[in-house]
Design an enzyme around this catalytic site. Sequence first.
Site, PDB file in Angstrom:
ATOM      1  N   LYS A 145       0.754  -1.309   0.086  1.00  0.00           N
ATOM      2  CA  LYS A 145       0.029  -0.013  -0.328  1.00  0.00           C
ATOM      3  C   LYS A 145       0.911   1.310  -0.035  1.00  0.00           C
ATOM      4  O   LYS A 145       0.475   2.272  -0.376  1.00  0.00           O
ATOM      5  CB  LYS A 145      -0.675  -0.022   1.300  1.00  0.00           C
ATOM      6  CG  LYS A 145      -2.131  -0.982   1.275  1.00  0.00           C
ATOM      7  CD  LYS A 145      -3.259  -0.659   2.041  1.00  0.00           C
ATOM      8  CE  LYS A 145      -4.525  -1.328   1.629  1.00  0.00           C
ATOM      9  NZ  LYS A 145      -4.666  -2.814   2.324  1.00  0.00           N
ATOM     10  N   LYS A 153      -3.789 -11.874  -6.281  1.00  0.00           N
ATOM     11  CA  LYS A 153      -4.964 -12.046  -5.610  1.00  0.00           C
ATOM     12  C   LYS A 153      -6.185 -11.195  -6.320  1.00  0.00           C
ATOM     13  O   LYS A 153      -5.902  -9.893  -6.709  1.00  0.00           O
ATOM     14  CB  LYS A 153      -5.227 -11.954  -4.256  1.00  0.00           C
ATOM     15  CG  LYS A 153      -5.006 -10.480  -3.821  1.00  0.00           C
ATOM     16  CD  LYS A 153      -5.223 -10.363  -2.297  1.00  0.00           C
ATOM     17  CE  LYS A 153      -5.396  -8.779  -1.929  1.00  0.00           C
ATOM     18  NZ  LYS A 153      -5.554  -8.449  -0.606  1.00  0.00           N
ATOM     19  N   LYS A 157     -10.064  -5.580  -4.710  1.00  0.00           N
ATOM     20  CA  LYS A 157     -11.105  -4.467  -5.276  1.00  0.00           C
ATOM     21  C   LYS A 157     -10.507  -3.284  -6.022  1.00  0.00           C
ATOM     22  O   LYS A 157     -11.113  -2.666  -6.797  1.00  0.00           O
ATOM     23  CB  LYS A 157     -11.593  -3.717  -3.914  1.00  0.00           C
ATOM     24  CG  LYS A 157     -12.165  -4.676  -3.044  1.00  0.00           C
ATOM     25  CD  LYS A 157     -12.492  -4.016  -1.642  1.00  0.00           C
ATOM     26  CE  LYS A 157     -12.896  -4.821  -0.567  1.00  0.00           C
ATOM     27  NZ  LYS A 157     -13.042  -4.240   0.692  1.00  0.00           N
TER      28      LYS A 157
END
Length: 339
Positions: free
Chosen positions: A118, A206, A209
């Site tokens: 992130k 993976k 979103k």
Amino acid sequence: MNKTPTILTGLRVNSEITLGNFLGALLPMVRLANAHSQTSHINIFVPDLHSIISEIDGELQQNLFTSLKYFLAAGLKVNNHVHFYRQSYVPAHSELNWILNCTATMGELNRMTQYKDKSEGKDGVNVGIFDYPVLMAADILLYDAEYIPVGEDQFQHLELTRRLATRFNYKYGEIFVLPKEPKDQAKFMNVENGIRIRDLQNPEKKMSKSTHAANSKIMISDDPAAARKKIMSATTDSVGKISFDTFNQPGISNLLQIESLVTDTPLQDVISTWSGETHYGDLKQKVGESVATLLTDFQRKLTAISDQEILDLLTEGEKYANQVANSKLLQVQKALHLR
Ligand code: TYM
């Protein structure tokens, strides 16, 4: 001490959820809850303080109600052991977060994969992103929760929680109950390893979103026919024979994993049915059908649940959560001579 065991999970509500969130955490929680809610507390909470570390699509309050409705639409049976609550309505979470900050080290938070992902290449990363796993540890340790149905991407945070609890207990006495190790969590969820649903176009990654390509992910509100099409166009490989091999055949393995979770069939049984088959299209057809059926049923149930139903559950749940969490927090405060 809260003697009845607790199973606990949280789902961030920054946007609508993907099939990855649904199959990795929500559906396993619903299945465990329905199997164990006579004998365990089932804590389902919205980590709204975790949500504000990053952008929120839509409106937080509305997302929050919708996400709790998801659990009911996925088949959760409610009884007086099932507790819904919002993290920010139980201030003990923030208080314990601070206390655990004084136990955690910069080095161990720096090693968290999600933090690295992130923050990579970004300037001005907020401290919340860095500290997020410590708040997660507080979420778990306040309730003596041992089983935490989450996807494999959260296992590193469970390990950190165990480490912080061990360190704290060593210094101040046996205050925290450790969540079980990831391998035992997986066993409890009836899966061999942690669950990782992969990106349909790039199965090395993976399903997330935040991926922009629409064909890579299935959102839980997707039109069932469109979701079926996404499965039909999923990336596979050139091996030409179906087998469960996440290294050489990640796309095919992902489809087998999805089929197992959606139809609630042990992965080994799904693998035995399809191993050695050469027509990838047949497998895609079957998985597409299973996912479309799941979404149709889920979306129909979702529209029937009112905000009031959720509000009633939150009112009860927050009373319970504050009681349990405050009692644990007081133990911690006394151990530190804050009280
Ligand atoms: P979050 O909101 O990012 O994701 C919610 C859940 O979905 C799982 N998940 C997946 N599982 C399988 N395959 C995927 N592709 C996939 N993508 C997401 C996640 O593992 C997670 O279980 N930190 C948590 C929220 C949280 C929490 C907690 C969970 C805060 N406090 C305490 C449990 C206990 C998070 O951000 O999950």
